[in-house]
Design a protein around this motif. Sequence first.
Motif, short mmCIF file in Angstrom:
data_model
loop_
_atom_site.label_atom_id
_atom_site.label_comp_id
_atom_site.label_asym_id
_atom_site.label_seq_id
_atom_site.Cartn_x
_atom_site.Cartn_y
_atom_site.Cartn_z
N ILE A 1 68.06 -21.97 1.53
CA ILE A 1 67.20 -21.57 0.40
C ILE A 1 68.08 -21.49 -0.84
CG2 ILE A 1 65.54 -19.88 -0.47
CD1 ILE A 1 65.58 -18.61 2.37
N ALA A 2 67.56 -21.96 -1.97
CA ALA A 2 68.27 -21.83 -3.25
C ALA A 2 67.30 -21.27 -4.28
CB ALA A 2 68.82 -23.18 -3.70
N TRP A 3 67.60 -20.06 -4.76
CA TRP A 3 66.78 -19.42 -5.79
C TRP A 3 67.40 -19.69 -7.15
CZ3 TRP A 3 67.93 -16.82 -1.21
CH2 TRP A 3 66.84 -16.38 -0.43
N ASP A 4 66.59 -20.06 -8.14
CA ASP A 4 67.05 -20.16 -9.52
C ASP A 4 67.01 -18.77 -10.13
OD1 ASP A 4 67.50 -22.91 -9.58
OD2 ASP A 4 65.45 -23.36 -10.21
N LEU A 5 68.13 -18.35 -10.70
CA LEU A 5 68.20 -17.04 -11.34
C LEU A 5 67.79 -17.13 -12.80
CD1 LEU A 5 71.54 -15.73 -9.78
CD2 LEU A 5 69.20 -15.51 -8.91
N ASP A 6 67.51 -16.00 -13.40
CA ASP A 6 67.14 -15.95 -14.81
C ASP A 6 68.20 -16.68 -15.64
OD1 ASP A 6 67.41 -14.42 -17.58
OD2 ASP A 6 65.35 -14.14 -16.87
N GLY A 7 67.76 -17.55 -16.54
CA GLY A 7 68.68 -18.38 -17.31
C GLY A 7 69.50 -17.64 -18.34
N ALA A 8 69.05 -16.49 -18.79
CA ALA A 8 69.77 -15.74 -19.81
C ALA A 8 70.59 -14.59 -19.24
CB ALA A 8 68.79 -15.21 -20.86
N ALA A 9 70.04 -13.88 -18.28
CA ALA A 9 70.70 -12.70 -17.72
C ALA A 9 70.37 -12.60 -16.24
CB ALA A 9 70.25 -11.43 -18.45
N PHE B 1 71.57 -10.96 -13.75
CA PHE B 1 71.50 -9.57 -13.28
C PHE B 1 71.25 -8.67 -14.48
CE2 PHE B 1 73.57 -11.44 -9.68
CZ PHE B 1 73.15 -10.69 -8.59
N THR B 2 70.41 -7.66 -14.31
CA THR B 2 70.12 -6.71 -15.37
C THR B 2 71.27 -5.72 -15.43
OG1 THR B 2 67.78 -6.99 -14.98
CG2 THR B 2 68.44 -5.04 -16.21
N LEU C 1 68.91 -7.86 -9.72
CA LEU C 1 68.53 -9.19 -10.18
C LEU C 1 67.43 -9.06 -11.23
CD1 LEU C 1 68.28 -11.46 -7.02
CD2 LEU C 1 69.75 -11.82 -8.99
N THR C 2 67.49 -9.86 -12.26
CA THR C 2 66.47 -9.86 -13.30
C THR C 2 65.22 -10.55 -12.76
OG1 THR C 2 68.16 -9.98 -15.00
CG2 THR C 2 65.94 -10.62 -15.66
N GLY C 3 64.07 -9.91 -12.95
CA GLY C 3 62.79 -10.51 -12.56
C GLY C 3 62.52 -10.52 -11.08
N GLU C 4 63.16 -9.65 -10.33
CA GLU C 4 62.95 -9.69 -8.88
C GLU C 4 61.60 -9.12 -8.50
OE1 GLU C 4 65.30 -5.64 -7.50
OE2 GLU C 4 66.23 -7.53 -7.10
N PRO C 5 61.03 -9.52 -7.39
CA PRO C 5 61.60 -10.50 -6.49
C PRO C 5 61.44 -11.92 -7.05
CG PRO C 5 59.47 -9.86 -5.66
CD PRO C 5 59.73 -9.02 -6.88
N ILE C 6 62.40 -12.76 -6.72
CA ILE C 6 62.39 -14.17 -7.11
C ILE C 6 61.97 -14.96 -5.89
CG2 ILE C 6 63.82 -16.07 -7.95
CD1 ILE C 6 65.72 -13.89 -9.08
N THR C 7 61.12 -15.96 -6.06
CA THR C 7 60.66 -16.74 -4.91
C THR C 7 61.26 -18.14 -4.92
OG1 THR C 7 58.69 -17.52 -6.07
CG2 THR C 7 58.46 -15.50 -4.79
#
Length: 123
Positions: free
Chosen positions: A44-52, A54-55, A67-73
């Motif tokens: 599995i590969a999750w794309d993380l928030d492009g600007a930040a 981790f909060t 993680l910013t915006g979690e949960p990420i799918t």
Amino acid sequence: MAISTLDTDTRNAALQAANTELNDGAGSNATYEYLVAGGGTVLIAWDLDGAAPFTTAGSTTAGTAELTGEPITATAVATGTAAEYRIKDKDGAIRRSGVLDATLAVTSGSVYNLSATAAMPAS
């Protein structure tokens, strides 16, 4: 040999610096990956928030960040048992890696949520 202990401000600063490294590169996103033992296959590969990814700014507490915006799918790209993880920056350089706390049976085509905490230990 002496054992050092980091105060909270130092832990927070170190964690923020480490998370800033995830924004290195020309790509659009850092990624968080689950892999089989030995790291040979990405499941599995999750794309993380492009600007930040981790909060951390203003909210890092006692050396931890979410993680910013979690949960990420993300949809699994292979079937297997996830045993390791790695986090890559926007250019695909591995910035963090390790063994998962528990293994996870992954089925290709299934959707998985990711919630994660980054931590800088006190010692």
